[in-house]
Design a protein around this motif. Structure first.
Motif, PDB file in Angstrom:
ATOM      1  N   ARG A   1      11.847  41.756  22.387  1.00 16.82           N
ATOM      2  CA  ARG A   1      12.877  42.630  21.820  1.00 16.82           C
ATOM      3  C   ARG A   1      13.012  42.364  20.332  1.00 16.82           C
ATOM      4  O   ARG A   1      13.063  41.220  19.895  1.00 16.82           O
ATOM      5  CB  ARG A   1      14.210  42.376  22.485  1.00 16.82           C
ATOM      6  CG  ARG A   1      14.226  42.792  23.918  1.00 16.82           C
ATOM      7  CD  ARG A   1      15.613  42.843  24.404  1.00 16.82           C
ATOM      8  NE  ARG A   1      15.702  44.172  25.006  1.00 16.82           N
ATOM      9  CZ  ARG A   1      16.744  44.655  25.594  1.00 16.82           C
ATOM     10  NH1 ARG A   1      17.837  43.959  25.643  1.00 16.82           N
ATOM     11  NH2 ARG A   1      16.730  45.846  26.127  1.00 16.82           N
ATOM     12  N   ILE A   2      13.091  43.440  19.591  1.00 15.90           N
ATOM     13  CA  ILE A   2      13.414  43.378  18.172  1.00 15.90           C
ATOM     14  C   ILE A   2      14.633  44.272  18.017  1.00 15.90           C
ATOM     15  O   ILE A   2      14.529  45.490  18.115  1.00 15.90           O
ATOM     16  CB  ILE A   2      12.240  43.850  17.292  1.00 15.90           C
ATOM     17  CG1 ILE A   2      11.041  42.934  17.485  1.00 15.90           C
ATOM     18  CG2 ILE A   2      12.673  43.909  15.836  1.00 15.90           C
ATOM     19  CD1 ILE A   2       9.816  43.335  16.704  1.00 15.90           C
ATOM     20  N   GLY A   3      15.783  43.646  17.844  1.00 15.12           N
ATOM     21  CA  GLY A   3      17.035  44.392  17.878  1.00 15.12           C
ATOM     22  C   GLY A   3      17.245  44.923  19.287  1.00 15.12           C
ATOM     23  O   GLY A   3      17.191  44.175  20.254  1.00 15.12           O
ATOM     24  N   ARG A   4      17.411  46.213  19.406  1.00 19.00           N
ATOM     25  CA  ARG A   4      17.564  46.832  20.727  1.00 19.00           C
ATOM     26  C   ARG A   4      16.261  47.373  21.277  1.00 19.00           C
ATOM     27  O   ARG A   4      16.196  47.772  22.430  1.00 19.00           O
ATOM     28  CB  ARG A   4      18.580  47.963  20.653  1.00 19.00           C
ATOM     29  CG  ARG A   4      19.965  47.469  20.384  1.00 19.00           C
ATOM     30  CD  ARG A   4      20.942  48.599  20.432  1.00 19.00           C
ATOM     31  NE  ARG A   4      22.292  48.096  20.269  1.00 19.00           N
ATOM     32  CZ  ARG A   4      23.362  48.838  20.386  1.00 19.00           C
ATOM     33  NH1 ARG A   4      23.238  50.112  20.660  1.00 19.00           N
ATOM     34  NH2 ARG A   4      24.554  48.303  20.229  1.00 19.00           N
ATOM     35  N   LYS A   5      15.223  47.403  20.448  1.00 13.72           N
ATOM     36  CA  LYS A   5      13.934  47.945  20.875  1.00 13.72           C
ATOM     37  C   LYS A   5      13.107  46.902  21.599  1.00 13.72           C
ATOM     38  O   LYS A   5      13.078  45.746  21.229  1.00 13.72           O
ATOM     39  CB  LYS A   5      13.127  48.426  19.665  1.00 13.72           C
ATOM     40  CG  LYS A   5      13.578  49.698  19.067  1.00 13.72           C
ATOM     41  CD  LYS A   5      12.601  50.088  17.988  1.00 13.72           C
ATOM     42  CE  LYS A   5      12.807  51.495  17.549  1.00 13.72           C
ATOM     43  NZ  LYS A   5      11.820  51.873  16.535  1.00 13.72           N
ATOM     44  N   ARG A   6      12.401  47.335  22.608  1.00 16.56           N
ATOM     45  CA  ARG A   6      11.429  46.495  23.292  1.00 16.56           C
ATOM     46  C   ARG A   6      10.049  46.904  22.765  1.00 16.56           C
ATOM     47  O   ARG A   6       9.712  48.084  22.790  1.00 16.56           O
ATOM     48  CB  ARG A   6      11.511  46.691  24.804  1.00 16.56           C
ATOM     49  CG  ARG A   6      10.646  45.695  25.527  1.00 16.56           C
ATOM     50  CD  ARG A   6      10.922  45.595  26.985  1.00 16.56           C
ATOM     51  NE  ARG A   6      11.961  44.743  27.482  1.00 16.56           N
ATOM     52  CZ  ARG A   6      12.122  43.445  27.261  1.00 16.56           C
ATOM     53  NH1 ARG A   6      11.322  42.830  26.460  1.00 16.56           N
ATOM     54  NH2 ARG A   6      13.067  42.760  27.836  1.00 16.56           N
TER      55      ARG A   6
END
Length: 70
Positions: free
Chosen positions: A26-31
């Protein structure tokens, strides 16, 4: 599925070969998907990186190999 590392987390890549493995993080809310890549040179030195694609990792390896020759 083959293992990329031994039980201590060390690469088990044989000389002159490559191993790679995909994973999600995960980077922030993104997978996002990433590739962990290992290449062991015939002289025994290990090149390791994490990239977005396998092709990107191989390009980095090629740059490393060219710098090693110079």
């Amino acid at each position: 599925m083959t293992k990329m590392n031994d039980n201590n987390g060390c690469s088990i890549c044989a000389a002159g070969s490559e191993n790679y493995e995909t994973f999600s993080t995960r980077i922030g809310r993104k997978r996002v998907k990433r590739v962990q890549y290992d290449y062991r040179h015939t002289d025994g030195e290990l090149f390791s990186c994490i990239g977005g694609t396998l092709e990107e990792c191989r390009e980095r390896r090629d740059k490393w190999l060219n710098a090693k020759k110079a």
